[in-house]
Design a protein around this motif. Structure first.
Motif, PDB file in Angstrom:
ATOM      1  N   UNK A 151       2.448  -7.700  46.269  1.00  0.00           N
ATOM      2  CA  UNK A 151       1.977  -7.427  47.625  1.00  0.00           C
ATOM      3  C   UNK A 151       0.723  -8.221  47.961  1.00  0.00           C
ATOM      4  N   UNK A 152      -0.218  -8.271  47.026  1.00  0.00           N
ATOM      5  CA  UNK A 152      -1.468  -8.985  47.300  1.00  0.00           C
ATOM      6  C   UNK A 152      -1.192 -10.479  47.505  1.00  0.00           C
ATOM      7  N   UNK A 153      -0.291 -11.051  46.713  1.00  0.00           N
ATOM      8  CA  UNK A 153       0.014 -12.486  46.853  1.00  0.00           C
ATOM      9  C   UNK A 153       0.604 -12.749  48.241  1.00  0.00           C
ATOM     10  N   UNK A 154       1.490 -11.861  48.673  1.00  0.00           N
ATOM     11  CA  UNK A 154       2.119 -12.038  49.981  1.00  0.00           C
ATOM     12  C   UNK A 154       1.105 -11.851  51.116  1.00  0.00           C
ATOM     13  N   UNK A 155       0.250 -10.869  50.945  1.00  0.00           N
ATOM     14  CA  UNK A 155      -0.802 -10.594  51.933  1.00  0.00           C
ATOM     15  C   UNK A 155      -1.712 -11.813  52.092  1.00  0.00           C
ATOM     16  N   UNK A 156      -2.171 -12.357  50.973  1.00  0.00           N
ATOM     17  CA  UNK A 156      -3.072 -13.513  51.012  1.00  0.00           C
ATOM     18  C   UNK A 156      -2.384 -14.693  51.701  1.00  0.00           C
ATOM     19  N   UNK A 157      -1.131 -14.908  51.354  1.00  0.00           N
ATOM     20  CA  UNK A 157      -0.385 -16.026  51.943  1.00  0.00           C
ATOM     21  C   UNK A 157      -0.194 -15.818  53.455  1.00  0.00           C
ATOM     22  N   UNK A 158       0.150 -14.597  53.868  1.00  0.00           N
ATOM     23  CA  UNK A 158       0.369 -14.309  55.295  1.00  0.00           C
ATOM     24  C   UNK A 158      -0.907 -14.523  56.105  1.00  0.00           C
ATOM     25  N   UNK A 159      -2.038 -14.126  55.552  1.00  0.00           N
ATOM     26  CA  UNK A 159      -3.308 -14.314  56.268  1.00  0.00           C
ATOM     27  C   UNK A 159      -3.771 -15.768  56.225  1.00  0.00           C
ATOM     28  N   UNK A 160      -3.558 -16.412  55.083  1.00  0.00           N
ATOM     29  CA  UNK A 160      -3.916 -17.835  54.986  1.00  0.00           C
ATOM     30  C   UNK A 160      -3.212 -18.631  56.094  1.00  0.00           C
ATOM     31  N   UNK A 161      -1.935 -18.324  56.303  1.00  0.00           N
ATOM     32  CA  UNK A 161      -1.158 -19.078  57.297  1.00  0.00           C
ATOM     33  C   UNK A 161      -1.626 -18.843  58.730  1.00  0.00           C
ATOM     34  N   UNK A 162      -2.242 -17.706  58.999  1.00  0.00           N
ATOM     35  CA  UNK A 162      -2.598 -17.387  60.379  1.00  0.00           C
ATOM     36  C   UNK A 162      -4.099 -17.436  60.665  1.00  0.00           C
ATOM     37  N   UNK A 163      -4.935 -17.479  59.618  1.00  0.00           N
ATOM     38  CA  UNK A 163      -6.385 -17.451  59.859  1.00  0.00           C
ATOM     39  C   UNK A 163      -7.170 -18.616  59.270  1.00  0.00           C
ATOM     40  N   UNK A 164      -6.728 -19.142  58.144  1.00  0.00           N
ATOM     41  CA  UNK A 164      -7.514 -20.195  57.492  1.00  0.00           C
ATOM     42  C   UNK A 164      -7.370 -21.495  58.292  1.00  0.00           C
ATOM     43  N   UNK A 165      -8.506 -22.164  58.611  1.00  0.00           N
ATOM     44  CA  UNK A 165      -8.450 -23.341  59.488  1.00  0.00           C
ATOM     45  C   UNK A 165      -7.940 -24.623  58.814  1.00  0.00           C
ATOM     46  N   UNK A 166      -6.623 -24.665  58.687  1.00  0.00           N
ATOM     47  CA  UNK A 166      -5.917 -25.868  58.207  1.00  0.00           C
ATOM     48  C   UNK A 166      -4.948 -26.274  59.305  1.00  0.00           C
ATOM     49  N   UNK A 167      -4.731 -27.592  59.448  1.00  0.00           N
ATOM     50  CA  UNK A 167      -3.758 -28.079  60.429  1.00  0.00           C
ATOM     51  C   UNK A 167      -2.904 -29.150  59.763  1.00  0.00           C
TER      52      UNK A 167
END
Lengths: 161, 82
Positions: free
Chosen positions: A116-132
């Protein structure tokens, strides 16, 4: 829950170079007898995305904010699950099809927390971390558009239980 | 004056890494947005609330957020990492 994971158990890296899944796996398991589960996710550059014939990607980020954003996401995961070690790696710069882009690994006593934690981190990384991402195709280049499904994936975590 | 940093498509379309915006502080993110729209009128869609996100001091911020003169302000498209 208090923060039970000391800083040396957290790894955040923004890098141009490739990473070794085996090395990350060793860091996550840490030869610790209390580690019962290691879950890892690796994202790769695929050939067909928004447009066919993708030959590569260019990844840009916002230095400083990226690290801050990932740190916060990790802290939120630590508050929800009993986690032992976490490693998040994101590559930047030019990448080719089949290259590894992103790694998220979590170790825990039990599999549920790690999954769950791995999925949570990935889901937030995709929507909040400033990468383009900019996709390079045989017919030109274009910036990748954000996707609704990524927002939906993240929204799951804030839904009432 | 506030220095506004740009990333990804915004940076590329404007051919600018940053822009020193002449605006009185404190002001809101919304006021900065409107000033950027007048400043870059031919690319105004880049600063519409539906398109770009603003970060103040490296934190995602809504349009009501108050900005002081020493704050680090950035505008960028929705993120697409991972």
């Amino acid at each position: 829950m208090s923060n039970k994971t000391p800083t040396e158990n957290i790894k955040i890296s923004i890098q141009k170079s490739d990473f070794s899944i085996e090395k990350e796996n060793n860091f996550l398991s840490n030869q610790a007898p209390e580690t019962g589960a290691v879950v890892t996710f690796t994202g790769r550059v695929r050939e067909f995305s928004e447009q066919p014939d993708v030959t590569g990607l260019f990844l840009e980020h916002y230095p400083g904010m990226t690290e801050k954003s990932l740190k916060r996401i990790i802290e939120q995961a630590q508050q929800r699950w009993d986690i032992q070690r976490i490693s998040v790696i994101h590559r930047i710069g030019s990448l080719a099809v089949e290259d590894q882009i992103v790694f998220v690994g979590v170790s825990s006593a039990h599999r549920e927390a790690a999954f769950e934690a791995a999925r949570y981190i990935m889901d937030y990384l995709k929507t909040e971390a400033p990468f383009w991402k900019k996709e390079i195709t045989r017919s030109g280049e274009h910036w990748v558009e954000a996707r609704e499904k990524d927002q939906t994936a993240r929204a799951r975590w804030s839904a009432p239980d | 004056m506030i220095r506004i940093y740009f990333f990804a498509k915004i940076k590329e379309e404007l051919s600018l890494d940053f822009f020193d915006l002449d605006i009185k502080t404190p002001c809101s993110v919304s006021e900065i947005r409107n000033s950027l729209i007048s400043e870059f009128n031919s690319h105004k869609y880049l600063f519409s609330i539906d398109y770009s996100i603003c970060a103040v001091n490296q934190e995602l911020s809504d349009d009501k957020k108050c900005v002081e003169s020493n704050d680090e302000v950035a505008f960028f498209p929705p993120v697409t990492g991972g």
